[in-house]
Enzyme design. Structure first.
Site, PDB file in Angstrom:
ATOM      1  NE  ARG A 193      -4.931  -5.929 -22.011  1.00  0.00           N
ATOM      2  CZ  ARG A 193      -5.320  -5.040 -22.920  1.00  0.00           C
ATOM      3  NH1 ARG A 193      -4.655  -3.896 -23.014  1.00  0.00           N
ATOM      4  NH2 ARG A 193      -6.330  -5.265 -23.713  1.00  0.00           N
ATOM      5  N   PRO A 241       0.803  -1.224   0.000  1.00  0.00           N
ATOM      6  CG  PRO A 241      -0.818  -1.562   1.630  1.00  0.00           C
ATOM      7  CD  PRO A 241       0.506  -2.075   1.160  1.00  0.00           C
ATOM      8  CD  GLU A 270       0.597  -4.651  10.984  1.00  0.00           C
ATOM      9  OE1 GLU A 270       0.451  -3.417  10.893  1.00  0.00           O
ATOM     10  OE2 GLU A 270      -0.355  -5.443  11.133  1.00  0.00           O
ATOM     11  CG  ASP A 326      -6.572  -1.189 -24.323  1.00  0.00           C
ATOM     12  OD1 ASP A 326      -7.593  -1.458 -24.977  1.00  0.00           O
ATOM     13  OD2 ASP A 326      -5.736  -2.036 -23.991  1.00  0.00           O
TER      14      ASP A 326
END
Length: 260
Positions: free
Chosen positions: A167, A102, A129, A182
């Site tokens: 991709r 994160p 953690e 895209d």
């Protein structure tokens, strides 16, 4: 391209690696996809990969030695120093070693295009953690996050990144122009798509798409991409590469609903 994923749950990766675009790219030899269980490199009889944090606190922390050992195994290197990162001379192709967490840089299409140019990517998927800080400081080259939320582990984020990177490899998609148009690849959201039937439950395909006039269709698609981005993600327009014509189109679109 070679991609290795260091994980405690290799079965999560193998299912995705064998399916859809990733599975086809793997079969064609476009990419080598490998899931490595770093528990096998714990170096202790209990195969433990985590421990309590120094200084106290809740949760468990991933130990550095299983991660370092697993990376060195992937690179074909045997190191006697636990905290030594392999030197450039020891590695023929220097990989990008990516920590999914994160705290990392928010992932986007620009980073996907950058990673797609690499020959070797190694992803580290954590649990518990957090990671021992020495993994960040002395092993990884990149820290990435797929958004401002917390998941149980790094596997799903890593698979998301891998899918978006593979991709982009030549031959991975049936239509080589698909990735180019895209959303985000051009800096804008993608224009609307339609297919047969031309009329469905009273809803008709725009006449311009049935005209066969490709130049006018291109103009319509560009305008629709600008309109969709303006309505849904106006923040993207701040960094998108816009032509003078694009800017005039946006000015007109912004003034459509304004009272005279």
């Amino acid at each position: 391209m070679r991609i290795d994923v260091l994980t405690l749950f290799p079965e999560m990766c193998e299912g995705v690696f064998s399916t859809s675009i990733l599975g086809k790219a793997r079969e064609k030899g476009i990419v080598s996809l490998n899931a490595v269980n770093f528990r096998e490199f714990s170096g202790n009889k209990h195969n433990s990969v985590d421990d309590t944090p120094y200084g106290g606190g809740g949760g468990m922390v991933l130990k550095p030695d299983p991660i370092f050992n697993a990376v060195e195994h992937v690179l074909g290197i045997t190191s006697n120093e636990e905290d030594k990162r392999p030197s450039d001379e020891e590695v023929s192709v220097k990989p990008r070693i990516i920590l999914m967490c994160p705290q990392g840089k928010t992932y986007n299409q620009k980073i996907a295009e950058e990673l797609a140019q690499e020959q070797h990517l190694i992803f580290i998927c954590g649990h518990y953690e957090g990671y021992d800080e020495r993994i960040r400081e002395h092993l990884v080259t990149d820290e990435l996050s797929i958004g401002d939320y917390v998941l149980t582990g790094g596997e799903l984020p890593a698979l998301t990144v891998i899918d978006s990177v593979v991709r982009l490899q030549p031959g991975a998609l049936g239509n080589e122009t698909s990735a180019i148009s895209d959303s985000f690849s051009t800096g804008l959201l993608e224009y609307p798509h339609y297919t047969r039937p031309a009329e469905f439950r009273g809803w008709k395909v725009p006449d311009i798409l049935l005209s066969g006039h490709h130049a006018n269709i291109d103009i319509w698609r560009r305008e629709q991409a600008l309109l969709r981005t303006l309505e849904r993600r106006p923040d993207l327009l701040e960094t998108a590469e816009l032509t003078l014509k694009d800017k005039k189109t946006l000015e007109r679109l912004r003034n459509v609903d304004k009272p005279e």
